[in-house]
Design a protein around this motif. Structure first.
Motif, mmCIF file in Angstrom:
data_model
loop_
_atom_site.group_PDB
_atom_site.id
_atom_site.type_symbol
_atom_site.label_atom_id
_atom_site.label_comp_id
_atom_site.label_asym_id
_atom_site.label_seq_id
_atom_site.Cartn_x
_atom_site.Cartn_y
_atom_site.Cartn_z
ATOM 1 N N TRP A 244 0.942 -1.201 -0.113
ATOM 2 C CA TRP A 244 0.174 -0.065 0.161
ATOM 3 C C TRP A 244 0.810 1.144 -0.063
ATOM 4 C CZ3 TRP A 244 -5.653 -0.319 0.528
ATOM 5 C CH2 TRP A 244 -6.096 -1.602 0.732
ATOM 6 N N ARG A 245 2.094 1.071 0.492
ATOM 7 C CA ARG A 245 3.237 2.190 0.358
ATOM 8 C C ARG A 245 2.783 3.683 1.142
ATOM 9 N NH1 ARG A 245 6.318 0.234 1.298
ATOM 10 N NH2 ARG A 245 7.766 1.617 0.591
ATOM 11 N N ILE A 246 2.493 3.400 2.364
ATOM 12 C CA ILE A 246 2.148 4.479 3.266
ATOM 13 C C ILE A 246 3.037 4.644 4.478
ATOM 14 C CG2 ILE A 246 0.478 5.884 4.383
ATOM 15 C CD1 ILE A 246 -0.216 6.085 1.523
ATOM 16 N N GLY A 247 3.830 5.770 4.505
ATOM 17 C CA GLY A 247 4.706 5.844 5.725
ATOM 18 C C GLY A 247 4.491 7.406 5.976
ATOM 19 N N TYR A 248 5.028 7.644 7.082
ATOM 20 C CA TYR A 248 4.821 9.272 7.700
ATOM 21 C C TYR A 248 5.707 9.286 8.728
ATOM 22 C CZ TYR A 248 2.265 6.887 11.510
ATOM 23 O OH TYR A 248 1.920 5.609 12.333
ATOM 24 N N ILE A 249 6.221 11.090 8.881
ATOM 25 C CA ILE A 249 6.889 11.296 10.077
ATOM 26 C C ILE A 249 6.084 12.184 11.008
ATOM 27 C CG2 ILE A 249 8.997 10.961 8.801
ATOM 28 C CD1 ILE A 249 8.799 14.276 8.309
ATOM 29 N N GLY A 250 6.664 12.106 12.200
ATOM 30 C CA GLY A 250 6.334 13.436 13.085
ATOM 31 C C GLY A 250 7.427 14.118 13.491
ATOM 32 N N GLY A 251 7.690 15.457 13.509
ATOM 33 C CA GLY A 251 8.935 15.943 13.766
ATOM 34 C C GLY A 251 9.015 17.434 14.132
ATOM 35 N N PRO A 252 10.014 18.109 14.105
ATOM 36 C CA PRO A 252 10.187 19.509 14.192
ATOM 37 C C PRO A 252 9.501 20.349 13.029
ATOM 38 C CG PRO A 252 12.151 18.536 14.989
ATOM 39 C CD PRO A 252 11.280 17.389 14.631
ATOM 40 N N GLU A 253 8.701 21.222 13.170
ATOM 41 C CA GLU A 253 8.238 21.912 12.013
ATOM 42 C C GLU A 253 8.950 22.107 10.859
ATOM 43 O OE1 GLU A 253 5.362 25.796 11.196
ATOM 44 O OE2 GLU A 253 5.068 24.720 13.262
ATOM 45 N N LYS A 254 10.215 22.509 11.206
ATOM 46 C CA LYS A 254 10.889 23.118 10.040
ATOM 47 C C LYS A 254 11.503 21.964 9.396
ATOM 48 C CE LYS A 254 15.479 26.131 9.378
ATOM 49 N NZ LYS A 254 16.129 26.843 10.179
ATOM 50 N N ILE A 255 11.504 20.891 10.009
ATOM 51 C CA ILE A 255 12.108 19.786 9.107
ATOM 52 C C ILE A 255 11.044 19.035 8.149
ATOM 53 C CG2 ILE A 255 13.081 17.291 9.225
ATOM 54 C CD1 ILE A 255 14.493 18.110 11.696
ATOM 55 N N ALA A 256 9.920 19.065 8.923
ATOM 56 C CA ALA A 256 8.586 18.568 8.427
ATOM 57 C C ALA A 256 8.388 19.495 7.058
ATOM 58 C CB ALA A 256 7.489 18.501 9.328
ATOM 59 N N ARG A 257 8.320 20.637 7.159
ATOM 60 C CA ARG A 257 8.029 21.424 5.941
ATOM 61 C C ARG A 257 9.310 21.333 5.084
ATOM 62 N NH1 ARG A 257 6.272 27.561 8.763
ATOM 63 N NH2 ARG A 257 4.364 26.685 9.204
ATOM 64 N N ALA A 258 10.494 21.171 5.417
ATOM 65 C CA ALA A 258 11.586 20.916 4.361
ATOM 66 C C ALA A 258 11.140 19.536 3.516
ATOM 67 C CB ALA A 258 12.871 20.848 4.981
ATOM 68 N N CYS A 259 10.902 18.288 4.171
ATOM 69 C CA CYS A 259 10.343 17.147 3.566
ATOM 70 C C CYS A 259 9.387 17.561 2.862
ATOM 71 C CB CYS A 259 10.113 16.251 4.722
ATOM 72 S SG CYS A 259 11.490 15.737 5.764
ATOM 73 N N ASN A 260 8.230 18.360 2.944
ATOM 74 C CA ASN A 260 7.060 18.540 2.079
ATOM 75 C C ASN A 260 7.579 19.198 0.717
ATOM 76 O OD1 ASN A 260 4.383 18.915 1.347
ATOM 77 N ND2 ASN A 260 4.262 20.761 2.453
ATOM 78 N N LYS A 261 8.416 20.068 0.919
ATOM 79 C CA LYS A 261 9.146 20.798 0.022
ATOM 80 C C LYS A 261 9.820 19.850 -0.993
ATOM 81 C CE LYS A 261 12.097 24.664 -1.178
ATOM 82 N NZ LYS A 261 13.237 25.630 -0.645
ATOM 83 N N MET A 262 10.646 19.047 -0.432
ATOM 84 C CA MET A 262 11.458 18.098 -1.016
ATOM 85 C C MET A 262 10.443 16.942 -1.871
ATOM 86 S SD MET A 262 14.157 16.656 -2.219
ATOM 87 C CE MET A 262 15.360 17.723 -1.401
#
Length: 394
Positions: A244-262
């Protein structure tokens, strides 16, 4: 001039996928291969999750999804983190990806610069080191042994830290050793890390629910580590949803936003139907998949009991995941059926060719004295596989 980039030429092939491919080739040739190489549950995805996916199809979910995941799925992830881990996150701290592997790839891409060091307690999951190197980082391997239950000690962590250390990556429960860090053990590592405030921790908790002995602990549970820890999870293992290929992270907002951008430039949002199904998976109590965990424990005990009768196999007692990671260095330098075993790679290939059992070379996990055996297979297959292994090394 090379057609292919240095990046891809220098990258290792995933050892687990390579062994699985080799096993499939032999099966096509008519060989009766028992596959104990892949980390994939042999259970079907539970019906209540499949029904949610069918409902999503009937409700015409077919459009692009938000890059970082549906709001409803983020809600479910936030509730799951609070319920199961005591962690409080908001929407901007969550990113949903196409599997936990993409979550890890995102983190390496957004955090590493040329020469940054990443501490990897050995053994580690096969992709960690290559993800680090792919993003110009330097893997710093910290060896562990059966004597320490394949866990890194605080003294080892302190000794591995340099001015170039950027991150610590680990999994608990661990793939491939099955080791589980207790809350007290994580606190001891955290006590080292608080002296080095610039180090980010990546805690891979994909096997969280497959835990046979103790309550699961997360590094981010400690107040002084919360703002510098990224918790990675997904539904592949405990919910039997590898495809099904679903993973996720929870973490510092700055890092999460960077991952979203990437992610927005690489794959964008994860599959819409799978996301809708995962909402149901996470909102339901983890007790609904306890039957799988109970069966894995039975299989673990079965494997350990059978391996005791094979000379030269030494193993810890894995407390989670669905692997055993025996030290088989006893066989190095020995000749079996005319084949000389020099290392774990030779031994794993020997078992495939002579016992028709697929395992994985421990060198791919940072420990060249071991092999990984997955017991995500039926009890009947496990019994037959160990019987073949015993015959092949007798």
């Amino acid at each position: 001039m090379n057609l292919l980039s240095d990046r891809i030429l220098n990258m290792s092939t995933s050892a687990t996928l390579a062994m699985a491919a080799k096993a499939r080739e032999l099966k096509v040739e008519g060989k009766d291969i028992i596959g104990l190489s892949l980390g994939e549950p042999d259970f079907n995805t539970p019906d209540y999750i499949k029904e949610a996916a069918i409902q999503a199809i009937n409700d015409n979910y077919s459009a692009y999804t938000p890059v970082d995941g549906y709001v409803e799925l983020k809600d479910a992830i936030i509730k799951k983190f609070k319920r199961d881990n005591g962690l409080s996150y908001n929407y901007s701290q969550i990113v949903v990806s196409t599997g936990a592997k993409q979550s890890l790839a995102n983190l390496a891409a957004v955090l590493l610069n040329d020469g940054d060091e990443v501490i990897l307690p050995c053994p580690y999951w096969v992709s960690y080191a290559d993800l680090v190197k792919l993003n110009d980082g330097i893997p710093v391997e910290v060896p562990t042994t059966i004597a320490t239950d394949f866990k890194m000690t605080p003294a080892q962590l302190e000794a591995a830290i340099t001015p170039k250390t950027k991150m610590l990556w680990y999994s608990s429960p661990c793939n491939p050793s099955g080791s589980v860090y207790s809350k007290e053990e994580l606190r001891a590592l955290a006590d080292v890390l608080v002296k080095h405030p610039n180090i980010i921790v990546v805690s891979d908790e994909i096997y969280e629910h497959i835990n046979f002995s103790s309550e699961h602990a997360s590094m981010a549970q400690f107040e002084d580590m919360y703002d510098r820890t990224v918790t990675v999870n997904g539904v592949s293992k405990a919910f039997a949803m590898t495809g099904w290929r679903i993973g996720y992270i929870g973490g510092p907002e700055k890092i999460a936003r960077a991952c979203n951008k990437m992610q927005g430039q690489i794959t964008s949002g994860a599959n819409c139907i799978a996301q809708r199904a995962v909402i149901t998976a996470l909102n339901e109590s983890p007790t609904r998949v306890q039957f799988m965990i109970d069966e894995f424990k039975i299989r673990r005990d079965l494997v350990l009991d059978l391996l005791q009768d094979i000379e030269g196999f030494k193993t810890n007692i894995p407390e989670g995941a669905f692997y055993v990671f025996p030290n088989i260095s006893y066989y190095f330098g020995k000749t079996l059926r005319g084949k000389t075993i020099q290392n774990a790679s030779d031994f794993s290939l020997y078992l495939l060719e002579e016992a028709l059992v697929a395992t994985v070379d421990g060198g791919a996990f940072g420990n060249p004295d071991c092999i990984r055996i997955s017991y995500a297979a039926s009890q009947k297959q496990i019994i037959e596989a160990i019987k073949r292994i015993k015959a092949a090394v007798s």
